[in-house]
Structures are given as structure tokens and as C-alpha cells.
Scaffold this motif. Structure first.
Motif, PDB file in Angstrom:
ATOM      1  N   SER A 106       0.811  -1.221   0.000  1.00 42.89           N
ATOM      2  CA  SER A 106       0.000   0.000   0.000  1.00 42.89           C
ATOM      3  C   SER A 106       0.844   1.270   0.000  1.00 42.89           C
ATOM      4  CB  SER A 106      -0.924   0.009   1.226  1.00 42.89           C
ATOM      5  OG  SER A 106      -1.781  -1.106   1.209  1.00 42.89           O
ATOM      6  N   PRO A 108       4.005   3.828  -1.460  1.00 40.87           N
ATOM      7  CA  PRO A 108       4.661   4.148  -2.735  1.00 40.87           C
ATOM      8  C   PRO A 108       6.084   3.622  -2.847  1.00 40.87           C
ATOM      9  CG  PRO A 108       4.494   6.095  -1.323  1.00 40.87           C
ATOM     10  CD  PRO A 108       3.672   5.034  -0.691  1.00 40.87           C
ATOM     11  N   LYS A 111       5.563  -0.866  -2.856  1.00 38.50           N
ATOM     12  CA  LYS A 111       4.501  -1.619  -3.526  1.00 38.50           C
ATOM     13  C   LYS A 111       5.016  -2.524  -4.642  1.00 38.50           C
ATOM     14  CE  LYS A 111       3.179   2.288  -6.511  1.00 38.50           C
ATOM     15  NZ  LYS A 111       2.066   3.201  -6.849  1.00 38.50           N
ATOM     16  N   GLU A 142      -7.760  -0.532  -3.763  1.00 40.68           N
ATOM     17  CA  GLU A 142      -6.604   0.367  -3.659  1.00 40.68           C
ATOM     18  C   GLU A 142      -5.406  -0.213  -4.396  1.00 40.68           C
ATOM     19  OE1 GLU A 142      -3.286   0.952  -0.347  1.00 40.68           O
ATOM     20  OE2 GLU A 142      -5.303   1.409   0.410  1.00 40.68           O
ATOM     21  N   ARG A 145      -5.917   0.095  -8.073  1.00 37.49           N
ATOM     22  CA  ARG A 145      -5.815   1.476  -8.517  1.00 37.49           C
ATOM     23  C   ARG A 145      -4.371   1.962  -8.574  1.00 37.49           C
ATOM     24  NH1 ARG A 145      -9.092   3.062  -5.117  1.00 37.49           N
ATOM     25  NH2 ARG A 145      -7.707   3.832  -3.484  1.00 37.49           N
ATOM     26  N   ASN A 146      -3.580   1.603  -7.573  1.00 38.51           N
ATOM     27  CA  ASN A 146      -2.215   2.124  -7.460  1.00 38.51           C
ATOM     28  C   ASN A 146      -1.152   1.203  -8.044  1.00 38.51           C
ATOM     29  OD1 ASN A 146      -3.264   4.347  -6.106  1.00 38.51           O
ATOM     30  ND2 ASN A 146      -3.007   3.401  -4.096  1.00 38.51           N
TER      31      ASN A 146
END
Length: 533
Positions: A106, A108, A111, A142, A145-146
Motif C-alpha cells: 500500500s 509508494p 509496492k 486500492e 488502482r495504485n
């Protein structure tokens, strides 16, 4: 001038043979130019994930899938990219059923999940030990999406649900509260959880009676989920190792849910050597028809919270603030110190408890024994002293023996799992250590067995379709490593060293690692149990 009938016939004849020639040229051209695939991996020693000897074969990848498995020279396959894997071993991407990587995935900075990819792990599960994010759907969305570097799935945590409904106290649910907990399990399963996880050693999960867990497990079972359990006692803290294994088996017996014991071990001096008794108990249950498996990390030390290691559960009732108040209460302190002293003994003594991930870096890497000497306090008093400063302190606990570790590793119902979290080398090295050390170096287990227990067997117990095998039509989750170099590098002194020897990793057909270099892509998928119905 009018065309003669003979000339017209010759013209028609010419057109006929011209068309035939065009058709022949077209088909010959199609044969010579087979449809291009994305990658062709040649000359690899392939360990398919099945319990069979390896073969020297070629693998073709197109899009997300494996589309060829055999001898490419006889088929005329054309590929956009060709990888010569001579001297390298190719396996399905490894599957880690027990991690604490939901926060990494989760964030940056982490991940990409390089700690896993560098070992050849392409799929991980989190939400273990009863501690999961809620709602499940929000976390999975999430990740989608990321972006994430590996595939990832979640369990719904019993402890997380208990905190939401009952708080941190040692209370039992009434009818309405139990129904609310059941509804939360059902909702989480509908959102994609792969089963119910428990951490019955940890508060607040430890306050639950077997009947409560049984009711919730039955809900998960109705959705095809499994029961993933950090059992109530891996040592002699409460009901004991054997009784805790029996409790997990009983839940499987009463509900029909597949039981998966997370990081099976015999922890602490009181239970060293009991691996054979545990094995007999589990295999007896299997003969009865109960589906029982386990996972294991290949290290002799665990990592957990220092609080859970030394503080009795009654002293945690109500959460951290309530615990700190008990530390100041002279009426309970004598009892508390006696129990802390006994828990330190069970863990192998104060020198076997080494602080990890301390906020005050002066404490990082020193033992409870050393800390007590610095503070000039008895060891039990020192434990209270540091927890008053750092209630969330982690600890490396040197509490297992090689005999038990190897006894469990030899069993075909024990798969590889890292329990990966910060501060312990298992996060960066579990799969590389099992294969590099115990299979390739020590030869305790064969390499086909080690690969099977890290791929196909794990996929089967979790219900993952089209993963865990090198097979046409399966997702191209693939690791290619150098058997002469593949090894873990992380140690207890330097737990963040990445494994070495992995040359290529594919995640869903996308190349994540190329010649040992991470390519910066996020090709992982958020997995849901509903995907496999």
C-alpha cells in the motif's frame, strides 16, 4: 476482333491455375510465419511444480499466459523476444501464503514488493494472524488502482473483526454481537477474502473461546474459504502446543473447513522435540478425512511483539493504556513480574530475546539481558521498563531447534511461507533459503519437492486456479534462477539484504526482472476468492 472459344478456354484455365498458385503461396507463407508470441524461453531446466524430475524444455508466453511448453525447434514458433536460459532453472513463481506485506503493498516506496520478487515469489497473501485491513474490498481496490509488483490476496482477520465489534477487552460476544461478527465475515468473503485468519495467541483474539471461532469459520467455509490459524499456543503459555493443534483440528472437524496452521513450529524449551507428536496428531486427523495443512519459514528464530512474548494476556485486557496502568499497580505487580519471569524462561532466557525495530535505535539489536544490565534491573523489571517506553517494540526470539524444523519440512503437507514482516530475514530470504540451503546445498529435500511445496501445493490449498504450475493455459508467473548463485543473503544482523541468483521473473506474463534488474513495472493482480468460482 471476336475471341475464339479456344482462346477463351485458355484464359479461364490460366485464371484457375493463377488462383491455385496464390492460395498455395498464401498457405506456405502462413506456415513459415507462425503467429508471433511475446517471449520464448529456450534451454531451461524446467521444474514444472509437479513432483516429477525436471526436463530441458522451452516455454512460450503470450499476453498473460503460458502458450507453449515443449521443444520449440520442431514447431517453428516465432517470438518477439527470445531468452536463452542455458544453465538456469525455471519454475512457477513461488506463492507465499502468509505475510504481513499489506502495508508494503500500500506504500509508494515498497509496492513493487522487491523483497518477494528477488526470491522469485510472484503471489503473496496478507491479513494473517487475525489482523487484516477492513473492509477487504477497499484494500483490494486500492491495490488495483495504485498497482502492485506481485499478485496479492487477503484473509479476513478474526482479531480485526473482534476489535471492531467488541473492542480490546476480554469479553465474550452476546447473540447480537456474534451475529454482527458473522455478517462481517460474510461481507469480507463476498468482497474476495480467501478465508478466516486467527491469531489466538495475540490479544484480542486470545480472548475468544473455541466456539466463537467455530461459528465464524463455518461462515467462511460456506464461501469456500479456508481457516488460517496462528494457533493459541505454540509453546506452554496457556493450553500448550498439543492442545492448540487439537483445537485447530476440532474447528475443521466441526465445520468442514480446510485448516491451515500458520508457521508450524515447536517454540520454546518446554516443547522442543514435540514435532513428532504434532505430526502424528495432524496425520491422524488427515486419515479421519480432515483437511489439515501448514506453512513454515526455515529459521530457528521467530519475530513478534515483545509485549506478546513476555506479558500475560490478562494484563493486556483493555488495550495498551490499561496495560500501562497495571504496570503502576503494586497490587498486581508481584503476580505480573512472576509471570513475566516465567515467560522469559520459556523463550530460552533473556539473552535469547533480541529487540528489533525499536523506535530508540540504541535498543535495536540488543538483548533483554543486555538491556537489564544497562538499566541495572532484574530482567522482568527491565521488560516492564522498556515496554513502558515502547509498547509496540518487536523482538527476535531464538526459540526453536533444527530437529523440529527439519521434521516439519520433510512433510508433504507443509508448504513454504515467510511470515514476512520488517526486522527478520525471513521477509527477504525464506524461499531462497529453503531452496538454496535445504534443497540444493544440504539436500535434506529434493528440488522438485521444494518447488512443489512453494508453488502447486500452495495454489491447491488456497484454491488458486491456473497458477502454481508450468502448463499451457496457466498464468505466466515464472521465476528463472541460477542454481549456483540462488541463496538468501539476509541475516538477523542485516535483515534487509535481498536474495541473489534470480535472473528473470515474469508476473502475469510481464517481465518484472530482466537479467537480475528490476524493470520498474507493477504487473501484479489483486486476487479474490470469487475469481475462481
Amino acid at each position: 476482333m471476336p475471341i475464339s472459344i479456344a482462346s477463351y478456354g485458355n484464359f479461364i484455365n490460366y485464371l484457375f491455375w493463377f488462383k491455385i498458385s496464390v492460395v498455395i503461396v498464401f498457405f506456405v507463407s502462413c506456415k513459415d510465419k507462425s503467429p508471433e508470441i511475446d517471449y520464448l524461453i529456450t534451454n531451461a531446466m524446467v521444474y514444472s511444480g509437479e513432483l516429477v524430475d525436471p526436463s530441458l524444455l522451452d516455454i512460450g508466453i503470450s499476453g498473460e499466459y503460458i502458450v507453449f511448453f515443449g521443444d520449440s525447434k520442431s514447431t517453428g514458433i516465432n517470438a518477439k523476444n527470445i531468452i536463452d536460459a542455458s544453465g538456469l532453472f525455471l519454475c512457477p513463481g513461488f506463492i507465499d501464503p502468509h505475510t504481513h506485506l499489506d502495508r508494503d503493498l500500500s506504500g509508494p516506496d515498497y509496492k513493487s514488493n522487491l523483497s518477494s520478487l528477488r526470491q522469485g515469489v510472484t503471489t503473496v497473501f496478507a491479513g494473517n494472524d487475525g489482523n487484516s485491513p477492513l473492509p477487504i474490498a477497499r484494500k483490494l481496490e486500492e491495490w488495483e488502482r495504485n498497482g502492485i509488483g506481485t499478485n496479492a490476496g487477503l484473509f479476513v482477520g478474526h482479531g480485526a473483526i473482534r476489535r471492531m465489534v467488541l473492542g480490546l477487552g476480554a469479553k465474550q460476544p452476546n447473540v447480537e454481537e456474534l451475529e454482527e461478527m458473522m455478517n462481517l465475515v460474510a461481507k469480507s468473503m463476498e468482497e474476495g477474502a480467501f478465508g478466516l485468519s486467527t491469531g489466538l495467541f495475540y490479544a484480542p483474539g486470545s480472548y475468544a473461546k473455541e466456539e466463537e471461532v467455530e461459528v465464524l469459520a463455518k461462515v467462511a467455509a460456506s464461501y469456500g474459504g479456508i481457516y488460517d490459524s496462528h494457533i493459541r499456543d505454540e509453546s506452554s503459555y496457556s493450553i500448550g502446543l498439543i492442545s492448540s493443534i487439537q483445537e485447530a483440528i476440532n474447528i475443521g472437524r466441526k465445520t468442514g473447513i480446510p485448516v491451515h496452521i500458520s508457521h508450524i513450529k515447536a517454540l520454546g524449551t518446554d516443547v522442543w522435540g514435540k514435532s513428532k507428536e504434532v505430526i502424528e496428531l495432524i496425520e491422524s486427523a488427515q486419515k479421519e478425512g480432515i483437511d489439515v495443512t501448514a506453512n513454515q519459514y526455515p529459521y530457528l528464530a521467530s519475530k513478534t511483539s515483545f509485549r506478546a512474548t513476555v506479558i500475560p494476556r490478562w494484563a493486556e485486557d483493555g488495550g495498551n493504556d490499561a496495560m500501562l496502568e497495571r504496570f503502576k499497580n503494586n497490587e498486581v505487580k508481584s503476580r505480573l513480574l512472576n509471570e513475566i519471569k516465567e515467560n522469559i524462561r520459556k523463550r530460552g532466557g533473556a539473552e535469547a530475546l533480541v529487540f528489533s525495530e525499536a523506535e530508540n535505535k540504541l535498543y535495536d539489536g540488543i538483548s533483554l539481558k543486555k538491556f537489564a544490565e544497562l538499566r541495572k534491573l532484574p530482567e522482568a523489571e527491565a521488560a516492564i521498563s522498556i515496554l513502558a517506553e515502547e509498547p509496540n517494540l518487536g523482538v527476535i526470539s531464538y526459540n526453536m531447534i533444527e530437529e523440529d524444523l527439519k521434521n516439519f519440512m520433510l512433510k508433504d503437507w507443509v508448504v513454504t511461507g515467510s511470515d514476512g514482516g520488517s526486522g527478520h530475514p525471513r521477509k527477504y530470504g525464506s524461499f531462497a533459503r529453503k531452496i538454496g540451503n535445504y534443497a540444493l546445498k544440504e539436500k535434506l529435500i529434493s528440488l522438485p519437492f521444494a518447488v512443489h511445496q512453494s508453488t502447486a501445493k500452495t495454489a491447491d490449498l488456497l484454491g488458486l486456479e491456473k497458477r502454481g504450475l508450468i502448463k499451457e493455459g496457466y498464468y505466466a508467473d515464472i521465476v528463472i534462477f541460477d542454481p549456483k548463485k540462488y541463496i538468501d543473503k539476509a541475516t538477523f544482523e542485516s535483515p534487509y539484504e535481498e536474495a541473489e541468483g534470480v535472473e528473470y521473473v515474469f508476473v502475469n506474463g510481464a517481465m518484472a526482472i530482466d537479467k537480475g534488474h528490476y524493470k520498474g513495472i507493477l504487473a501484479g493482480k489483486a486476487l479474490r476468492i470469487n475469481d475462481f468460482e
